[in-house]
Design an enzyme around this catalytic site. Structure first.
Site, PDB file in Angstrom:
ATOM      1  N   ASP A   1      26.520  38.419  28.863  1.00 43.67           N
ATOM      2  CA  ASP A   1      26.587  40.144  29.018  1.00 43.67           C
ATOM      3  C   ASP A   1      26.844  40.706  27.219  1.00 43.67           C
ATOM      4  OD1 ASP A   1      29.066  39.296  28.431  1.00 43.67           O
ATOM      5  OD2 ASP A   1      29.821  39.884  30.295  1.00 43.67           O
TER       6      ASP A   1
ATOM      7  N   ASP B   1      40.418  42.377  36.926  1.00 45.72           N
ATOM      8  CA  ASP B   1      40.009  42.932  38.345  1.00 45.72           C
ATOM      9  C   ASP B   1      38.996  41.785  38.864  1.00 45.72           C
ATOM     10  OD1 ASP B   1      37.832  42.945  36.777  1.00 45.72           O
ATOM     11  OD2 ASP B   1      37.407  45.126  37.019  1.00 45.72           O
TER      12      ASP B   1
ATOM     13  N   HIS C   1      36.614  40.137  37.629  1.00 42.47           N
ATOM     14  CA  HIS C   1      35.320  40.141  37.605  1.00 42.47           C
ATOM     15  C   HIS C   1      34.737  38.762  36.999  1.00 42.47           C
ATOM     16  CE1 HIS C   1      36.039  42.432  33.547  1.00 42.47           C
ATOM     17  NE2 HIS C   1      35.994  41.100  33.460  1.00 42.47           N
TER      18      HIS C   1
ATOM     19  N   GLU D   1      31.680  44.099  38.183  1.00 40.02           N
ATOM     20  CA  GLU D   1      32.949  44.801  38.623  1.00 40.02           C
ATOM     21  C   GLU D   1      33.112  44.858  39.973  1.00 40.02           C
ATOM     22  OE1 GLU D   1      34.771  44.982  36.051  1.00 40.02           O
ATOM     23  OE2 GLU D   1      34.451  46.196  34.663  1.00 40.02           O
TER      24      GLU D   1
END
Ligand code: F6R
Length: 272
Positions: free
Chosen positions: A67, A136, A138, A143
């Site tokens: 990313d 979270d 990911h 997400e």
């Protein structure tokens, strides 16, 4: 999913580097998927050591990063391209032309994301994808709520991720809100995945990933559907795993298998 629990982050780095180094030795033209963030730093340091001290050769290795923040030029100090240069590429004999990090300044983002997917395919796909995990749950910047079939695309970061990553910037206000990220589907096509996690803040995400249901609310849980995932975590990240003792037994059996001590695993066959 194989779960290897190590004493601390340094041991996680060394173990993870062993998986990468074995592949690079066996297949010098391999394609590695790489991650940024704090977690893989120990692994990168160990790979640099192996290159310097043992001549681990990266000259024909190809890499694709997961990313990049949208809006940051490759030269921006907080860009993931810079991160990879500073923490890994600059210290190896890797050909910079073989390293790929998404271009955060691409003008036509849809076309660019499709191109990134094509580049991966043109190299024959990713042999080993290194992954960290967000608090979270990911993987890459997929997400909660990301499609489990998603491909490389634009993604909006959650406020949790923005807060987590503020330490790399001047504060939350400076963290970009958008990123280009490989999709969950892209990651699942890698031949092998190496998921790393360290520290108590990752314990819940690891529990959800390894022992929870497969759900788009915890995109790392999609790794349960992959046939070859190795999860390397420290004691703190493993703290909430219910089947921790079993994972240790599996690793003991694995060690015996690798050392040729198979007979000791079969009741009544023990020679010692
Ligand atoms: C980074 C990436 C992210 C991180 C994750 C954990 O390329 O894809 O998913 O792996 O946010 O970050 P750290 O390791 O900093 O806790």
């Amino acid at each position: 999913m194989r779960v290897i629990v190590q004493s601390d982050a340094a041991a996680v780095g060394r173990t993870a580097a062993r998986f990468v180094a074995t592949l690079v030795r066996e297949r010098p033209t391999c394609v590695l998927g790489l991650a940024t963030g704090s977690t893989p730093l120990g692994m990168y340091q160990e790979l640099i050591r192996l290159h310097r001290e043992e001549g681990l050769d990266f000259s024909r290795v190809v890499t694709f990063n997961l990313d990049e923040y949208v809006g940051l030029a490759a030269s921006h100090p907080q860009s993931y391209r810079q991160f990879m240069h500073t923490n890994l590429f600059a210290h190896l004999n890797i050909d910079q032309r073989n390293t790929h990090v998404p271009d955060g300044r691409a003008l036509d983002l849809d076309a660019y994301c499709a191109l990134y997917e094509r580049q991966i395919a043109d190299e024959g796909g990713i042999d080993l994808q290194v992954l960290g995990i967000g608090t979270d749950g990911h993987i890459a910047f997929n997400e909660p709520g990301s499609s489990l079939g998603s491909r490389t695309r634009l993604k909006t970061l959650t406020s949790e991720t923005v807060a987590d990553n503020a330490r790399f910037f001047g504060g939350e206000q400076d963290v970009p809100r958008l990123a280009i990220t490989m999709g969950v589907g892209t990651i699942l096509e890698s031949r092998r995945c190496l998921l790393l996690a360290c520290g108590p803040t990752k314990a819940q995400a690891i529990r959800d990933t390894v022992e929870g249901p497969v759900t788009a609310q915890v995109t790392a849980s999609a790794l349960q559907l992959h046939r070859e995932v190795v999860t390397v975590i420290d004691e703190e990240a493993a703290a909430l795993l219910v089947r921790r003792d079993y994972y240790r037994e599996v690793e003991r059996a694995q060690e015996l298998l690798e050392s040729g001590g198979l007979r000791r695993l079969v009741p009544g066959q023990s020679t010692s």
